[in-house]
Write a protein that holds these residues in place. Sequence first.
Motif, short mmCIF file in Angstrom:
data_model
loop_
_atom_site.label_atom_id
_atom_site.label_comp_id
_atom_site.label_asym_id
_atom_site.label_seq_id
_atom_site.Cartn_x
_atom_site.Cartn_y
_atom_site.Cartn_z
N TYR A 137 17.97 91.39 71.92
CA TYR A 137 17.87 90.47 70.62
C TYR A 137 17.00 90.85 69.80
O TYR A 137 17.22 90.88 68.58
N LEU B 5 15.72 83.45 66.45
CA LEU B 5 16.95 82.88 65.94
C LEU B 5 17.51 83.66 64.89
O LEU B 5 16.94 84.35 64.41
N VAL B 6 18.84 83.27 64.41
CA VAL B 6 19.60 84.26 63.60
C VAL B 6 20.58 83.52 62.98
O VAL B 6 21.02 83.22 62.11
N ARG B 7 21.32 83.11 64.21
CA ARG B 7 22.76 82.11 63.87
C ARG B 7 22.23 80.77 63.35
O ARG B 7 21.05 80.31 63.89
N GLU B 22 19.86 78.42 65.55
CA GLU B 22 20.44 78.46 66.85
C GLU B 22 19.55 77.69 67.82
O GLU B 22 20.26 76.67 68.51
#
Lengths: 234, 507
Positions: A137, B5-7, B22
């Motif tokens: 990630y 987080l990213v989405r 997210e």
Amino acid sequence: MNCLSCHEEQRLKLGWGDLFGRNDPLSVCSECSSMLERVNGEICRMCGRSFSIFPEQYRQGDLCFDCVEWGDVGNSITKNRSLYQYNPFLQEIMARYKYRGDAELVKLFEHDLRVLFKKEFKRTLLVPVPLSNERQYERGFNQAELIAKLIGKPFYKALERPVHEEKQSKKSKQERLQHAAIFTLNDEFRETITGADVTIVDDLYTTGATIQAAGKILLDHGARTVSSITVARG
Amino acid sequence: MGATLVRFASVSSQKGSTLCPEPLVQTSNTSLQSLNLLPEINMFPLDPSFSYNQDLQFHLLGRHLLFDELPFPIEQIHSHYLHGYLLYEKGIATSKNHLSCQRCGNDDPSLFASFACFRCKEDSCVYCRKCIMMGRVSQCTPLIRWTGPVPNVALTSHSFLEWEGTLSELQKQASKQMCGVVGKPKELLVWAVCGAGKTEILFEAIDRALQQGLRVCLASPRTDVITELSPRFERAFPKAGVVSLYGGHSELAAPSPLVLSTTHQLFRFEEAFDVIIVDEVDAFPYSFDPTLQFAVKKAATDQATRIYLSATPSKKMKRRVHTKQLEVIHISRRFHGYPLPVPEFKWCGNWSKLLKKGRIPPIIHKWIDNKLTSGVQSFLFVPTIDDLTTIHSILKEYPGIDSVHASDLDRIEKIRRFRKGEIRMLLTTTILERGVTVPGIDVGVIGADHEVFSSNALVQIAGRVGRSIGDPYGEVVYFHYGKTTAMVSAKREIKSHNQRAGFGTSR
Ligand SMILES: [Zn+2]
Ligand SMILES: [Zn+2]
Ligand SMILES: [Zn+2]
């Protein structure tokens, strides 16, 4: 077209790609390409280390001392082959690739990697060394997977790394030699692996601990042989 | 760090549809997407009753940062968004056939690449390779900026400047003129000859700005300039909390009203400075790299005062001066009061052909012998690396000669040895045309008619000579096979500086 590595514009280079109007993304300027030191000449039959950079007294026949030692604890890898010496230039490239996340840099290795694969690992199944989810990630990608993809053959994510791995350097060599179970098999690929000749793909071979551990899991689950290919040999 | 987080999900709430990162999504039936695929990101009106985090405000003020650069919990960051105190922006703006990086302004298609992204789960997540050394900006990476209140800086009547030195009459005039533009939305070019002592001229104007509560940035395209200036500014402004940012030293510490930064590090700022001073505005890479100009523009406020420093402004800038679009301050006299050494032209025959035969033109050979026997140290500039190698191999019998070029790993060490006097003559490509000053040297240029030697390069090269008060004279020779416009205009410019400084037209 700019050099993939140093971004220097290349006016003088005209390859076959240009003649056929193909936009060749492999472009790297001759200066950068000359900084990559290919592993060649006499190498350790097992780990693929070049004897030329290795003191004579640490060699036993066509094996290096490290590999003799691995032999004693049960070796899971038939052979390792690496493209380049892990010199300061490649260390810098790898750091940009892995830690800065410049995924495009992997293309620097495409040509040499395909040649090496054809020469040494034809008709084997590719399995990249996995990252923990957490690590993947952070990076956004798994560097070994992108390298496997570059070879242009199907690859299988047959291994998983369930927990965040402990820092390798914190453990003693003895502990590392114990093949601590840092990998598990992805059940989806149990049948694929059974009876197969597998090539593990990774960015770097240093002590071999990671790759040996991965190899052991694959052998335990019925792989016929396991070998490995890496970009760098530390 | 490492907020993950990213989405984002598009969630409907009383306030209309809202972005939700997210980790904070509560229901499982919302679809998560890359930031890139979401429509416009809505902005909330500022909620004055919200008690915002001052640390976050300080961290973000005037900056343009990634989640990974903000050491605050995601819940806290997001609630500031929901109350109108910050905004998420797409890191890469994507429109039909056009990509542009919102941090560095890059829109050169060859400097974007993509990968199958584990974060946003897209097969092809495009990222910017241009500014990757500052952390990757990809299509799924939000850039965050502060939209809340700006703290009031108390105006002070006391001076921040604790500098003991004095200015020459000419420097004083320049300093006064500069103080006059500070705080106004103006552009100003300080055209100071090599060795004019331009740093000291800035002090007063910067102090004036700080007293008005303005934020000041001095940017240079070169790291060595920042590392050299940093201790001088810390000594001159000990209470201003000077922050210096350059490659490998880019920690975003406490906000400071006085920042020294390489132009590259400016990418992290947005509308952060009321006064921006750009040093060596003509120097590579600033003059060649439009993204660095973008960075300077982005880092300054709309109403900012922009001050450019240069010994050799570009043609474009000179034209703006001539047409009165750009105000200019001339500092034509060196700090030590002596005139600039005027270059001599010496015809040396077809140097290029001779070098190919492994020979150095006799007149240049004589010059070299002369320098080495007289004990004067010198730089000898050559057009290309190939020429450098040829000449060095011809001269390899001579003790005290060494050569240096841009990708020479021992560059810094060689310059150090030259300064110590261990190297007597340094053969160099144009990389030493600026920056390095060593007292008491002479300078020769082989093949001054070669295209790499622009008029500005030749002026800078001549500027290496006569820099110290103990040895203000020196020799500059351009060896050539036919005078070029660049050579003539370099000489004309140097003479006109001397004239402006009151030295008459002799020589
Ligand atoms: Zn070995
Ligand atoms: Zn960028
Ligand atoms: Zn992504």
